[in-house]
Design a protein around this motif. Structure first.
Motif, PDB file in Angstrom:
ATOM      1  N   ASP A 144     -54.728  -4.014  42.421  1.00  0.00           N
ATOM      2  CA  ASP A 144     -54.576  -5.470  42.404  1.00  0.00           C
ATOM      3  C   ASP A 144     -55.617  -6.094  41.477  1.00  0.00           C
ATOM      4  O   ASP A 144     -56.517  -6.806  41.913  1.00  0.00           O
ATOM      5  N   LEU A 170     -56.476 -11.286  36.698  1.00  0.00           N
ATOM      6  CA  LEU A 170     -56.020 -11.523  35.331  1.00  0.00           C
ATOM      7  C   LEU A 170     -57.106 -11.194  34.315  1.00  0.00           C
ATOM      8  O   LEU A 170     -56.844 -10.549  33.302  1.00  0.00           O
ATOM      9  N   HIS A 202     -47.240  -8.483  34.290  1.00  0.00           N
ATOM     10  CA  HIS A 202     -48.060  -8.721  33.100  1.00  0.00           C
ATOM     11  C   HIS A 202     -47.847  -7.620  32.069  1.00  0.00           C
ATOM     12  O   HIS A 202     -47.638  -7.891  30.880  1.00  0.00           O
ATOM     13  N   VAL A 204     -43.027 -16.538  41.490  1.00  0.00           N
ATOM     14  CA  VAL A 204     -42.808 -15.093  41.401  1.00  0.00           C
ATOM     15  C   VAL A 204     -42.010 -14.600  42.604  1.00  0.00           C
ATOM     16  O   VAL A 204     -41.317 -13.605  42.544  1.00  0.00           O
ATOM     17  N   SER A 231     -45.265  -6.682  41.291  1.00  0.00           N
ATOM     18  CA  SER A 231     -46.647  -7.143  41.448  1.00  0.00           C
ATOM     19  C   SER A 231     -47.126  -7.808  40.160  1.00  0.00           C
ATOM     20  O   SER A 231     -46.503  -7.687  39.106  1.00  0.00           O
ATOM     21  N   SER A 232     -48.243  -8.509  40.245  1.00  0.00           N
ATOM     22  CA  SER A 232     -48.799  -9.182  39.061  1.00  0.00           C
ATOM     23  C   SER A 232     -49.126  -8.190  37.959  1.00  0.00           C
ATOM     24  O   SER A 232     -48.907  -8.465  36.777  1.00  0.00           O
TER      25      SER A 232
END
Length: 289
Positions: A108, A111, A145, A286, A140-141
């Motif tokens: 996790d 950014l 990304h 999201v 997931s982020s």
């Protein structure tokens, strides 16, 4: 190393490799195996190739290739070593950036951490012609990304209903949050070309109706007992796999997507690494599935 007919690389960005991400809605559909075999196929086509194991926290590219990484991205984040120190050399000279398995700090990333890693990856991958990202499964982020920076996104699914549902969920989130419309579908573990086409058409029809996007069929990979045994023996990168029906399918998929990249011309100019590292998500949620 045997080379197939080489590709015209005139359209490649000058300051970075082409980037292809391999994604899936769920795990266990053959995403990592697809990444490895596409990398080997690209090398046979003459492209210098690097794999980023982007399944942060649950990485296994090195294991699938029968290798063991002494260091990984977790060590880089903790400043125990430099990125150049963790790179592995696999079969046919494919370079691998290993991540780590069971590492909570990678699962996790914030950014700023992702951008810092991409900045290092941009520098180390610049001399290569192709960067393949084996992204994690799901939405997931980290996954979103990494896929947002790709020139082409390959979505791997199988004929199983829950794999199709999760593949569509991934397409939906990427489309809604990053306005991505260029997706390629790979139907893995199909019993026939006809089944693969039927599965693709099912997903494509739903995507066209509800997302207003047109999906491309990258190819169908047949279910292959020999490949399954090779994976169990951690010999998924063995040269003999290229001569199997699955291996030939991955070769054709790789050639097809690379030929599309070589023919692509963007009148506004190719995106540079700085544009890629800071994707511009839309304002939709999201969790809008």
């Amino acid at each position: 190393m045997r080379k197939d007919r080489e590709l015209n690389l005139e359209g490649k960005p000058a300051d970075r490799p082409w980037i292809i991400s391999i994604a899936s809605g769920k795990g266990g559909v053959g995403k990592t195996l697809t990444t490895v075999n596409m990398a080997l196929a690209a090398r046979r086509l003459g492209l210098s190739t690097m794999i980023l194991d982007g399944d942060f926290g649950l990485a296994n590219v090195d294991v699938v290739m029968g290798m063991r990484a002494r260091y990984n991205l977790g060590d880089v984040l903790e400043s125990r070593c430099e990125l150049k120190d963790i790179i592995l050399e696999g079969p046919l000279g494919v370079r691998i950036i290993p991540s780590g398995s069971g590492l909570a700090q990678l699962a996790d990333l914030k950014l700023v951490q992702r951008v810092q890693l991409l900045d290092k990856i941009a520098e180390i991958s610049q001399p290569y012609q192709l960067l393949l990202i084996d992204s994690g499964a799901g939405i997931s982020s980290n996954v979103l990304h990494l896929n947002s920076i790709a020139d082409e996104i390959m979505v791997v699914t199988t004929p199983e209903p829950h794999a199709l549902t999760d593949a569509y969920a991934f397409l939906k989130v990427m489309n809604e949050n990053y306005a991505r419309k260029n997706f390629n579908i790979i139907v893995n573990q199909a019993i026939s070309e006809a089944q693969g086409l039927k599965i693709y058409q099912r997903v494509a029809d739903v995507a066209r109706r509800f997302l207003e996007i047109d999906l491309l069929l990258a190819g169908t990979v047949p279910k292959d007992a020999l490949v399954e045994r090779s994976v169990m023996m951690q010999r998924a990168a063995d040269e003999h796999i290229t001569h199997t029906r699955s291996g030939q399918a991955w070769n054709e998929i790789t050639r097809k997507i690379l030929e599309r990249l070589t023919e692509y011309r963007d009148p506004s100019g190719k995106r540079g690494w700085q544009d890629l590292m800071f994707p511009q998500p839309t304002l939709r949620s999201v969790n809008a599935i």
